[in-house]
Design a protein around this motif. Sequence first.
Motif, PDB file in Angstrom:
ATOM      1  N   THR A 168      53.715  49.988  65.165  1.00  0.00           N
ATOM      2  CA  THR A 168      55.079  49.502  64.911  1.00  0.00           C
ATOM      3  C   THR A 168      55.642  50.095  63.628  1.00  0.00           C
ATOM      4  N   LEU A 169      54.783  50.298  62.612  1.00  0.00           N
ATOM      5  CA  LEU A 169      55.259  50.939  61.383  1.00  0.00           C
ATOM      6  C   LEU A 169      55.689  52.373  61.653  1.00  0.00           C
ATOM      7  N   ASP A 170      54.936  53.085  62.486  1.00  0.00           N
ATOM      8  CA  ASP A 170      55.308  54.462  62.812  1.00  0.00           C
ATOM      9  C   ASP A 170      56.629  54.507  63.580  1.00  0.00           C
ATOM     10  N   ARG A 171      56.821  53.560  64.488  1.00  0.00           N
ATOM     11  CA  ARG A 171      58.105  53.488  65.205  1.00  0.00           C
ATOM     12  C   ARG A 171      59.260  53.297  64.224  1.00  0.00           C
ATOM     13  N   LEU A 172      59.045  52.415  63.250  1.00  0.00           N
ATOM     14  CA  LEU A 172      60.111  52.141  62.283  1.00  0.00           C
ATOM     15  C   LEU A 172      60.405  53.357  61.419  1.00  0.00           C
ATOM     16  N   ILE A 173      59.373  54.106  61.050  1.00  0.00           N
ATOM     17  CA  ILE A 173      59.574  55.306  60.239  1.00  0.00           C
ATOM     18  C   ILE A 173      60.363  56.353  61.023  1.00  0.00           C
ATOM     19  N   ARG A 174      60.016  56.536  62.278  1.00  0.00           N
ATOM     20  CA  ARG A 174      60.694  57.559  63.087  1.00  0.00           C
ATOM     21  C   ARG A 174      62.093  57.132  63.491  1.00  0.00           C
ATOM     22  N   HIS A 175      62.260  55.848  63.720  1.00  0.00           N
ATOM     23  CA  HIS A 175      63.571  55.365  64.163  1.00  0.00           C
ATOM     24  C   HIS A 175      63.873  54.048  63.470  1.00  0.00           C
ATOM     25  N   PRO A 176      64.422  54.089  62.257  1.00  0.00           N
ATOM     26  CA  PRO A 176      64.690  52.865  61.500  1.00  0.00           C
ATOM     27  C   PRO A 176      65.813  52.042  62.120  1.00  0.00           C
ATOM     28  N   SER A 177      65.439  51.124  62.989  1.00  0.00           N
ATOM     29  CA  SER A 177      66.409  50.309  63.722  1.00  0.00           C
ATOM     30  C   SER A 177      66.067  48.837  63.586  1.00  0.00           C
ATOM     31  N   ALA A 178      67.018  48.006  63.992  1.00  0.00           N
ATOM     32  CA  ALA A 178      66.803  46.557  63.948  1.00  0.00           C
ATOM     33  C   ALA A 178      65.659  46.149  64.864  1.00  0.00           C
ATOM     34  N   ARG A 179      65.606  46.746  66.057  1.00  0.00           N
ATOM     35  CA  ARG A 179      64.553  46.373  67.010  1.00  0.00           C
ATOM     36  C   ARG A 179      63.167  46.726  66.462  1.00  0.00           C
ATOM     37  N   ASN A 180      63.016  47.895  65.889  1.00  0.00           N
ATOM     38  CA  ASN A 180      61.721  48.281  65.345  1.00  0.00           C
ATOM     39  C   ASN A 180      61.348  47.458  64.114  1.00  0.00           C
ATOM     40  N   GLY A 224      64.083  57.597  53.344  1.00  0.00           N
ATOM     41  CA  GLY A 224      63.091  56.772  52.687  1.00  0.00           C
ATOM     42  C   GLY A 224      63.628  55.443  52.193  1.00  0.00           C
ATOM     43  N   LYS A 225      64.793  55.441  51.575  1.00  0.00           N
ATOM     44  CA  LYS A 225      65.343  54.205  51.017  1.00  0.00           C
ATOM     45  C   LYS A 225      65.611  53.185  52.116  1.00  0.00           C
ATOM     46  N   LYS A 226      66.223  53.630  53.197  1.00  0.00           N
ATOM     47  CA  LYS A 226      66.531  52.721  54.297  1.00  0.00           C
ATOM     48  C   LYS A 226      65.250  52.173  54.924  1.00  0.00           C
ATOM     49  N   ILE A 227      64.264  53.049  55.094  1.00  0.00           N
ATOM     50  CA  ILE A 227      63.012  52.625  55.721  1.00  0.00           C
ATOM     51  C   ILE A 227      62.304  51.586  54.850  1.00  0.00           C
ATOM     52  N   PHE A 228      62.289  51.807  53.546  1.00  0.00           N
ATOM     53  CA  PHE A 228      61.628  50.848  52.659  1.00  0.00           C
ATOM     54  C   PHE A 228      62.328  49.493  52.710  1.00  0.00           C
ATOM     55  N   LEU A 229      63.643  49.495  52.745  1.00  0.00           N
ATOM     56  CA  LEU A 229      64.373  48.225  52.820  1.00  0.00           C
ATOM     57  C   LEU A 229      64.082  47.502  54.132  1.00  0.00           C
ATOM     58  N   LEU A 230      64.007  48.258  55.219  1.00  0.00           N
ATOM     59  CA  LEU A 230      63.708  47.642  56.511  1.00  0.00           C
ATOM     60  C   LEU A 230      62.287  47.089  56.555  1.00  0.00           C
TER      61      LEU A 230
END
Length: 766
Positions: A168-180, A224-230
Amino acid sequence: MLAVAFYDVVFFNKTFKATTANSQALPYGVYGQEDNKPRFIPVNGTDAPVSEEPIYEFIKQNLKKGILPLWNPHQGCGYALIGMIEVGIFYPLNLILYLLPQIYAWDILILTRLFFAGLFTFWLMRRLNFGNIPAFAAAVIFMLSGPMVLLQYWTANVDILAPLLLLTLDRLIRHPSARNTALVALTVGLTVLGGHPEHIFLVNAYGMAFFLFRVFSRRKTANGKKIFLLVLAAYALGIGAGAVVLLPFLQNLIFEFWHGHPVGTGLLMEEQRDRALTLALPHFFQKESLTYQWTFAGWWGGYLGTLPLALAFLSLFNTHKKGLNYFFAAVALIIIGKEYGIPVINGLGYLPLFNICRYAIHTPPLAALTIAILAGMGVRAILAQRKNFKKGLIFTVALLSLVAGHLFILRNSPDFRISLQAGLFALCVLITFQIILWCRDKNFCSRRVIGVVLLMTIFGELFLYIHRERPRRFDSFAPVPYIEFLKSSPERIRSYGMFWAFYPNTATGFGVDDLGYFLGLVPERFVKFVNRLVIENHFRNDLRPPALRAIPIEGRRNAILDMLNVRYIIAPDQDRLAKMLNAFGGFMDTFKAIYSKEVMIFERETALPRAYVVHRAIFEPDPEKSFRLLERIAPALREGAVINHAGIPRISAKLSQQPVTDRSTVKISKYSPNEVILDADMEHSGLVVLSDAYHPDWKVFLNGKPGKIFQTNNLIRSVFVPEGKHRIKFVFAPLSFYAGVAITLFSLAGILILFNAPRRNSPESQ
């Protein structure tokens, strides 16, 4: 493959449970199962039969009555069950234990855990863009590794989620979305609900290391900034989702519980470095054929396997997925190096939180997952290219040289024949490995055939390591004559088992009460009370199992046992007991034997009722002074009590005007985990004492109006009651639990909203 690996459990009525290999209702184990004992214990340790099975049976039986048990009254003098996060009371897979018959539920649960361990690993490898065969190889290796097969405890609830967390972390890194973000939060929440605090921390620390590396390796394309916040949002929601168990745990850990971890736990080295060979050859240092005097199959976590380690080694000759193989190799080095206390690496034990963890027994599943992923990469390397024979030969020669050195130079194997057999088995595996590499180099077989042969060889090696000494399926809590005798008592009574009869926590599964105790966390008041007044300095910070079990209690402690409502002493049958008493002395002569069949039961006729009335009290808030008072007035505890509270002149004056004894009575009209109701008929004002453990989350209502509970005699509880007839209602109402429920529901709602948020049309980056 899972069904084949455990064919004896799936098809031939065998069970994973090791309850017949441990003392339980009887010293030899489960009543009626004397002839259902395997020749040796097939798992690393037998804590689950006494720490897990009884608790889940207790929860199940209360859920049937419509009660969610937050307090367990059956061990010690009671403890906050909801504070025991390791139980995983709300973990989804534990529904199997609550809904299915006990005789089948444990086997289904363990098979389900193993299945999800493999499935999540397969999904992770596919997510990292590895083919089906490498992904399947990694899944099988993790699923059937020693740490997963041999460590069948509630800790596995968290461990099986490690690959899902990376996924799930890899999904979020590749596609920073609400669902991930929601998927990460849900996985984090499941790790918290899963239980054991060290595993929650270590699995999430492992996930964070993976996350940081992946963000760094993709820094040119990732925001990076967006991913860290998510990720911060995901962890906030995930921790919130687990607040229902996390808040009660933290409250009790800080203010109520004691544990046996000494200072410097994080720096301890609990493995033998010279036996690291058992990572590949689990039986190499086995002393003799396995018996009940059993030595672990290798290190505490079990084997990783010869072929998985060979494949992991092969993965290091090429870069996989932006250097991901080197990340996992470094992680494997750190985890295994920490387990074996390798200098520099062992220094991790100085870091906050890391300094309270035990590594040798809590990180093996992470080591197994890491090696499984690397082995999957090794399979990919074989399928993707040739010229691997010489590379594989480096590992083969190195491992066989180590084996030969131990056998013929160091000569440090306890049983040369068993060690030689282990070495020859590894030789066969490595020869097969080299043949596969040679066939691939010479292009004698297609990639698909090579892949299938590799899978079968991996499965074959791990399959042959699985111990087959299993008992026939049985009910751990079928009726036991002497426990039915205990249940027939018209009064609420507490017992104490010694010489391994009526083993601690057994009472919880049968719904009776025992002074014995066996869990990782212990109420601190109980620890101090036992150490001072029952068995001197019994609980220690030395990593021994924190338990009150089996040890006879000296006769001079009789007044204390009386106060704690210990009516019965349960000992082995007459023949076993006679042998034991020769060693410990004949102090049982003063007790009356009232039962002599599968066990001996001795009645302590002087034991006080569970609830009783006193008209004298000494107020003393200082713990040390109150202990000295207790020691001095112990023979008079039937008439008076020490109240661990600053003096209250109104109550002291009222009590001083009352006779020492009168015709006041109190009886229990309802007794359940979260509620106790007493009916008191007081001739004069006095203290109604309930010899159950004090906890600040217990509330009392006197005739429906809130009252005050006093910590009494340093351990139990009482309430001041004026003359007349009264109904006294004790309710266990932990604010931390109800606050946790609210936070959990709010967090789950947030996760659901994020999961259903509108998706963007932009494709997921690769």
